[in-house]
Structures are given as C-alpha cells and as structure tokens.
Motif scaffolding. Structure first.
Motif, short mmCIF file in Angstrom:
data_model
loop_
_atom_site.label_atom_id
_atom_site.label_comp_id
_atom_site.label_asym_id
_atom_site.label_seq_id
_atom_site.Cartn_x
_atom_site.Cartn_y
_atom_site.Cartn_z
N PHE A 58 -1.20 4.32 7.18
CA PHE A 58 -0.18 3.28 7.39
C PHE A 58 0.87 3.37 6.29
N PRO A 59 2.15 3.31 6.70
CA PRO A 59 3.23 3.46 5.73
C PRO A 59 3.50 2.20 4.92
N GLU A 60 4.07 2.39 3.76
CA GLU A 60 4.39 1.22 2.93
C GLU A 60 5.75 0.64 3.32
N ARG A 61 5.94 -0.62 2.95
CA ARG A 61 7.18 -1.34 3.27
C ARG A 61 7.58 -1.21 4.73
N ALA A 62 6.61 -1.47 5.57
CA ALA A 62 6.85 -1.46 7.01
C ALA A 62 5.89 -2.46 7.63
N ILE A 63 6.18 -2.84 8.87
CA ILE A 63 5.25 -3.71 9.58
C ILE A 63 4.52 -2.86 10.61
N MET A 76 7.18 -5.45 0.78
CA MET A 76 5.73 -5.25 0.88
C MET A 76 5.33 -4.66 2.22
N THR A 77 4.08 -4.25 2.26
CA THR A 77 3.53 -3.65 3.46
C THR A 77 2.82 -4.73 4.27
N ILE A 78 3.08 -4.74 5.56
CA ILE A 78 2.51 -5.81 6.39
C ILE A 78 1.73 -5.19 7.54
N ILE A 79 0.51 -5.67 7.71
CA ILE A 79 -0.28 -5.25 8.87
C ILE A 79 -0.65 -6.50 9.63
#
Ligand SMILES: Nc1ncnc2c1ncn2[C@@H]1O[C@H](COP(=O)(O)OP(=O)(O)OP(=O)(O)O)[C@@H](O)[C@H]1O
Ligand SMILES: [Mg+2]
Length: 267
Positions: free
Chosen positions: A43-48, A213-216
């Motif tokens: 999973f990539p950073e700074r993405a939803i 930030m990274t959001i999941i």
C-alpha cells in the motif's frame, strides 16, 4: 487427477510509490478458521486505499492487522509478513503502544470516552506522559481544527463528549486520533452510521489529511470508494481478488468476480 489451481489475485503494480505497508503471504486464523488467505500486497503512502468486498470477506480482520488490534481477540493468529517502515508488525516483540501511536484507528460506531471533549482529545497525549497545560491546550485546538470540530466545540470543551451528535462524535474520535500525530489512519466503515452531510464532511477531511498521511478505509459504500480512494482492494472470501487504481478497477475490472460484485450481482 486434475487439480484446479486458484488463480492469483490481479494485483496491478503501482508505479512510483513508496510503499508504507508491504504485506507478504499473510494468513489470519480464528482458531482453525482461515479468515484472510495468502494476501500479498503493498500500500502506498500519502494515498487513500479502500478495502471493499461482501460482508464476512475479511476486510476488518485484514485492517486490524496493521495496528495489531487482532491481539485483542484471543483466538486470532497471523502468519506471514507485514512490514511497516523498519518494523515487522507481526513480530511479537514489537512495541504495540508505539505502533498504535503511529497508526491510529477509527471504527464504525463513534466510541468517545465518557469524559469531556477536551479529555477525549488529550487522552493519548496524557497516556504518553504529556502534562503541560499549554501543550495539551494547543493539541486540542489543532486537532479539533483538523477534524473540523473546533468551531462547534470551542465554547464547550468541558462538556461531555456524549452530548455531541453522532457525526460530531466521529469527528471527535478523529481529533483524538490526530492528536497523536499518526502517520497512518485505519478506518473501518467510519461513516456507515452517519447521515449524508456528516459523511461528506468526513470524506472531505480524509481528502485533506491524505496529503500528509496514509489512509486505509474499509467501506461498503462503493460510491464512497470511487469518490475518495486512489486505490481499491477487492476481497472475496478472505482472498484479495483484485487491487489497483480505483478508476481502473471500477471502470475495467480484470477479475470476473470483481465485475460481478461491482455490478451488484452479489453483496
Ligand atoms: N472474533 C472472531 N472470532 C471468530 N471468527 C471471526 C471473528 N471475527 C471475524 N470472524 C470471521 O472472520 C471472517 C472475516 O470477518 P471480518 O469481520 O473480517 O469480515 P468483514 O469483511 O469485515 O465483514 P463486514 O463487512 O460484515 O464487516 C468472517 O467469516 C467472520 O465470521
Ligand atoms: Mg467489518
């Protein structure tokens, strides 16, 4: 004898990303039941990233891995690797408190503590030993502003968090998580108990927060995934069936089951 091999998930490599999580051969069991099967993904950073799929397909179980919330379920057990920065999250020696400080979480039902609004926001900081009133005051203001709740609560910070509406309570829980300056936010259907206006507000906030930030996010709402997620992962019966850029996955799914799910053939 003919053996049918399970097709591998269609995982479209995402170019030019800094993976914040690297998951390899992850299996999660409840007792003898395998709830998450052989998942490998980054999973990539700074993405939803949105996790979608029918009820019971393992979304929450998978999400809870990232901040070790499954530790609270005695019969849960995981094998494989989940790498976050220099940590293997599944390592039993990992400092879980430090991990959860970096990786905050929001649940379906807002769960503020039965304390004042102020005390809710500073809870984590106080647990981490922060005592100075000026520091706590500043964190309250910044976090509530980030959660777009400051204007509604600045005059009632000492009032009970339970006096807030459901949507406000969820934004308070968001402020409580943000006060610890997390690098990752995990959200498990954070808007499914909210009205459309409160939902839109949370979505707007997530789009803003994603810049740093990274959001999941687990969501049952496919429009929500389409609206806010850069990437989407589709789970079915514990397996990651398809993962890629949201627009591509929604417009031209590569896996038949994804296509069926997105077209509402099963729920
Ligand atoms: N505490 C538990 N003990 C035993 N089995 C569990 C537990 N929690 C979940 N499971 C099982 O693991 C599987 C995955 O559940 P999970 O809650 O992760 O699904 P989900 O995709 O989040 O579903 P929903 O969309 O309904 O929230 C299901 O078969 C569920 O019954
Ligand atoms: Mg769930």
């Amino acid at each position: 004898m003919l053996t049918l091999e399970k097709p591998k998930a269609s995982v479209t490599p995402i170019k030019k990303i800094n993976p914040v999580f690297q998951v390899k051969d992850l299996n999660i069991y409840y007792g003898d039941t395998l709830a998450v099967k052989d998942v490998s993904v980054q999973f990539p950073e700074r993405a939803i990233t949105a996790l979608i799929g029918p009820s019971g397909c393992g979304k929450s179980t998978f999400l809870r891995t990232f901040n070790r919330m499954n530790d609270l379920i005695p019969e849960a057990r995981a094998t494989g690797e989940v790498i976050y920065q220099e940590w293997n999250i599944l390592d039993p020696r990992l400092d879980v408190v430090a991990l959860r400080k970096e990786i905050g979480m929001l649940f379906q039902k807002p769960n503020p503590f039965p304390k004042s609004i102020y005390e809710n926001v500073v809870h984590g900081l106080k647990c981490a030993g922060v005592k100075k009133k000026a520091v706590l005051d500043e964190a309250v203001e910044i976090s509530l502003k980030q959660a777009d709740l400051w204007d509604e609560t600045r005059d009632r910070l000492t009032k009970s968090a339970l006096s807030l509406s459901g949507g406000q309570q969820q934004r308070l829980c968001l402020a409580r998580a943000l006060a610890l300056k997390p690098k990752v936010l995990l959200l498990d259907e954070p808007t499914s108990a909210l009205d459309p206006i409160s939902t839109a507000k949370i979505e707007e906030l997530l789009l803003e927060l994603m810049k740093e930030m990274t959001i999941i996010i687990v969501t049952h709402n496919m429009q929500q995934a389409a609206r806010i997620a850069d990437y989407t992962a589709f789970f079915f019966q514990g397996r990651l069936e398809e993962y890629g850029a949201t627009a591509a996955l929604f417009e031209a799914p590569k896996v038949e089951r994804t296509k069926q799910y997105l077209s509402g053939q099963f729920g």
